[in-house]
Motif scaffolding. Sequence first.
Motif, PDB file in Angstrom:
ATOM      1  N   GLY A   1       1.256 -13.074   3.133  1.00  0.00           N
ATOM      2  CA  GLY A   1       2.505 -13.149   3.297  1.00  0.00           C
ATOM      3  C   GLY A   1       2.746 -14.864   3.645  1.00  0.00           C
ATOM      4  O   GLY A   1       3.567 -15.537   3.179  1.00  0.00           O
ATOM      5  N   LEU A   2       1.910 -15.277   4.353  1.00  0.00           N
ATOM      6  CA  LEU A   2       1.888 -16.580   4.792  1.00  0.00           C
ATOM      7  C   LEU A   2       1.454 -17.655   3.725  1.00  0.00           C
ATOM      8  O   LEU A   2       2.034 -18.754   3.255  1.00  0.00           O
ATOM      9  N   GLY A   3       0.574 -17.285   2.785  1.00  0.00           N
ATOM     10  CA  GLY A   3      -0.206 -18.106   1.615  1.00  0.00           C
ATOM     11  C   GLY A   3       0.548 -18.078   0.577  1.00  0.00           C
ATOM     12  O   GLY A   3       0.508 -18.976  -0.384  1.00  0.00           O
ATOM     13  N   GLY A   4       1.376 -16.858   0.244  1.00  0.00           N
ATOM     14  CA  GLY A   4       2.134 -16.738  -1.084  1.00  0.00           C
ATOM     15  C   GLY A   4       2.867 -18.034  -1.505  1.00  0.00           C
ATOM     16  O   GLY A   4       3.078 -18.030  -2.600  1.00  0.00           O
ATOM     17  N   VAL A   5       3.569 -18.377  -0.600  1.00  0.00           N
ATOM     18  CA  VAL A   5       4.632 -19.579  -0.794  1.00  0.00           C
ATOM     19  C   VAL A   5       3.991 -20.889  -0.594  1.00  0.00           C
ATOM     20  O   VAL A   5       4.867 -21.865  -0.871  1.00  0.00           O
ATOM     21  N   ILE A   6       2.812 -21.035   0.127  1.00  0.00           N
ATOM     22  CA  ILE A   6       2.364 -22.301   0.213  1.00  0.00           C
ATOM     23  C   ILE A   6       1.773 -22.580  -1.176  1.00  0.00           C
ATOM     24  O   ILE A   6       0.469 -22.415  -1.377  1.00  0.00           O
ATOM     25  N   GLY A   7       2.246 -23.546  -1.811  1.00  0.00           N
ATOM     26  CA  GLY A   7       1.548 -23.889  -3.026  1.00  0.00           C
ATOM     27  C   GLY A   7       2.069 -25.600  -3.387  1.00  0.00           C
ATOM     28  O   GLY A   7       2.458 -26.251  -2.762  1.00  0.00           O
ATOM     29  N   ALA A   8       1.768 -25.580  -4.755  1.00  0.00           N
ATOM     30  CA  ALA A   8       1.996 -26.985  -5.331  1.00  0.00           C
ATOM     31  C   ALA A   8       3.537 -27.300  -5.283  1.00  0.00           C
ATOM     32  O   ALA A   8       3.601 -28.679  -5.149  1.00  0.00           O
ATOM     33  N   GLY A   9       4.377 -26.528  -5.416  1.00  0.00           N
ATOM     34  CA  GLY A   9       5.749 -26.625  -5.065  1.00  0.00           C
ATOM     35  C   GLY A   9       6.075 -27.537  -3.646  1.00  0.00           C
ATOM     36  O   GLY A   9       6.782 -28.199  -3.571  1.00  0.00           O
ATOM     37  N   LEU A  10       5.196 -26.964  -2.615  1.00  0.00           N
ATOM     38  CA  LEU A  10       5.401 -27.643  -1.331  1.00  0.00           C
ATOM     39  C   LEU A  10       4.637 -29.081  -1.333  1.00  0.00           C
ATOM     40  O   LEU A  10       5.006 -30.196  -0.851  1.00  0.00           O
ATOM     41  N   PHE A  11       3.332 -28.814  -1.632  1.00  0.00           N
ATOM     42  CA  PHE A  11       2.539 -30.319  -1.565  1.00  0.00           C
ATOM     43  C   PHE A  11       2.866 -31.255  -2.373  1.00  0.00           C
ATOM     44  O   PHE A  11       2.614 -32.553  -2.264  1.00  0.00           O
ATOM     45  N   VAL A  12       3.224 -30.975  -3.683  1.00  0.00           N
ATOM     46  CA  VAL A  12       3.826 -32.059  -4.480  1.00  0.00           C
ATOM     47  C   VAL A  12       5.072 -32.046  -4.932  1.00  0.00           C
ATOM     48  O   VAL A  12       5.958 -33.250  -5.008  1.00  0.00           O
ATOM     49  N   GLY A  13       5.838 -30.951  -5.207  1.00  0.00           N
ATOM     50  CA  GLY A  13       7.192 -30.734  -5.602  1.00  0.00           C
ATOM     51  C   GLY A  13       8.289 -31.272  -4.547  1.00  0.00           C
ATOM     52  O   GLY A  13       9.422 -31.393  -4.984  1.00  0.00           O
ATOM     53  N   SER A  14       7.651 -31.252  -3.326  1.00  0.00           N
ATOM     54  CA  SER A  14       8.614 -31.509  -2.150  1.00  0.00           C
ATOM     55  C   SER A  14       9.163 -33.215  -2.486  1.00  0.00           C
ATOM     56  O   SER A  14       9.931 -33.485  -1.692  1.00  0.00           O
ATOM     57  N   GLY A  15       8.295 -33.967  -3.036  1.00  0.00           N
ATOM     58  CA  GLY A  15       8.678 -35.318  -3.253  1.00  0.00           C
ATOM     59  C   GLY A  15       9.903 -35.533  -4.061  1.00  0.00           C
ATOM     60  O   GLY A  15      10.706 -36.188  -3.811  1.00  0.00           O
ATOM     61  N   ALA A  16      10.179 -34.737  -4.860  1.00  0.00           N
ATOM     62  CA  ALA A  16      11.409 -34.702  -5.704  1.00  0.00           C
ATOM     63  C   ALA A  16      12.776 -34.520  -4.919  1.00  0.00           C
ATOM     64  O   ALA A  16      13.764 -34.970  -4.880  1.00  0.00           O
ATOM     65  N   GLY A  17      12.642 -33.440  -3.828  1.00  0.00           N
ATOM     66  CA  GLY A  17      13.534 -33.041  -3.050  1.00  0.00           C
ATOM     67  C   GLY A  17      13.868 -34.354  -2.014  1.00  0.00           C
ATOM     68  O   GLY A  17      15.072 -34.538  -1.605  1.00  0.00           O
TER      69      GLY A  17
END
Length: 465
Positions: A25-41
């Motif tokens: 549950g904790l690790g399922g959403v911690i991925g490249a979207g957070l580590f890299v994709g957050s830059g776009a946000g």
Amino acid sequence: MQQQFPETPEPLSPSLKQRHLTMLGLGGVIGAGLFVGSGAGIALAGPGIVVSYLIAGALAMLIMRMLGEMSSAIPASGSFSVHAERAFGRWAGFTVGWLYWILLVVVLAVEATGAATIASGWLPGMPQWAWVLLFMVVFTAVNLATVKSFGEFEFWFAAIKVGAIVLFLVLGLLAVLGVLPDTSPVGMSHLTGDGGFLPQGWGGVLAGVLAVVFAFGGLEVVTIAAAESDDPARSVGRAVRSAVWRILLFYVGSMLVVVALLPWDSVRPGTSPYVAVLDRIGVPGAGQIMNVVVFVALLSALNANLYGASRMAFSLAERGEGPKALLAVSGAGVPRFAVIASVAFGFVSVGLNLLWPDTVFLYLLNAVGAVLLVVWSLIAASQLRLRRVLEREAPDRLKLRMWGFPWLTWAALAGMAAVLVLMLTDAAARVQVASCAVLTAVVLAVGLVRERRLRRAAPAVPAGE
């Protein structure tokens, strides 16, 4: 009377422990979207990205609470597909189940290719396709072995990701306070000094929501996995409770550290703001460290998505909504043909990604881009209907209840409608909505035709019975 909710023990192996589910549950959403994709946000919203993550995270929390309520009351390997079928009929379970399966096997290709790209940078002598083949073979073997082997792999992958986030938060907080060597307290200089906290206004915050909301996809797998634990009802409730607030802490907390330490306009889409922060506070080899973390995150997502896809395919077959061949279970309690079918389509997706990344695969990726909204919407709609039925027929099963029912469920539905409207205002996202609508319409049409045929074939029930 509890005829609506008969006990249906799963033929799969109940080998997953509470620690496996909690870390999944904790690790399922911690991925490249957070580590890299957050830059776009950050580029869209500035420091206001913190608000964007709060909004998107709150929506994800509501969805998970609803899903937790239904999954603890009706644990099943098909999770929300089973709930949709119970709430609206076979067409709903068929539609959401196969849409989710297609989403997972297409995303497999993105994750395998992304991990291969990083690995090729480390060992350029090995071609990218060979790395992809290696990853797919390894994780197919892991998923075919035992359920416990999947759980252990995912536990340690998630532990690495969670550990990286916790270490980042600790180092970031020390840097913000000026405790680390060669740092001084930053105060509010970057939060309010580079055009204010909302330099792009509320429009930027809403654009940021659109950029980050889909990063919360993946939480659903924990409710699928709960069916293979020794106490599904209790396990899924505990996993959901522990996951939702910690994930908000990780996402919102790390974003707050990033925008406190960096001028928001220095962050570029496609680059990792985490690397920029680690560079700023003097961590040697920050880029390679984050490459390792992203690499692990991609492999972890590949592993979890292959697992989720195989269990969804198995559940659909179990309910007569998929080929009966997918029902074959190994002596270790693994649905081996469901795993093989899922990875086979994953290989096809990888091939399309390697051969036609800008045409055929791009269309596939666009088609599944908004599927998460369809899944989440059906979860909310199912919970609205099943909650009333459960209260009437099996109130003892409601061990985990949705907050503020039904108002917060309706609020979540309104939130997803708002995200859809936001997507329609963006040219690139509009393509995703249109492609997803076509895919959904096709799968839905097949589901409705199947249900109509099954009803016609069903023997008539004599009056009075």
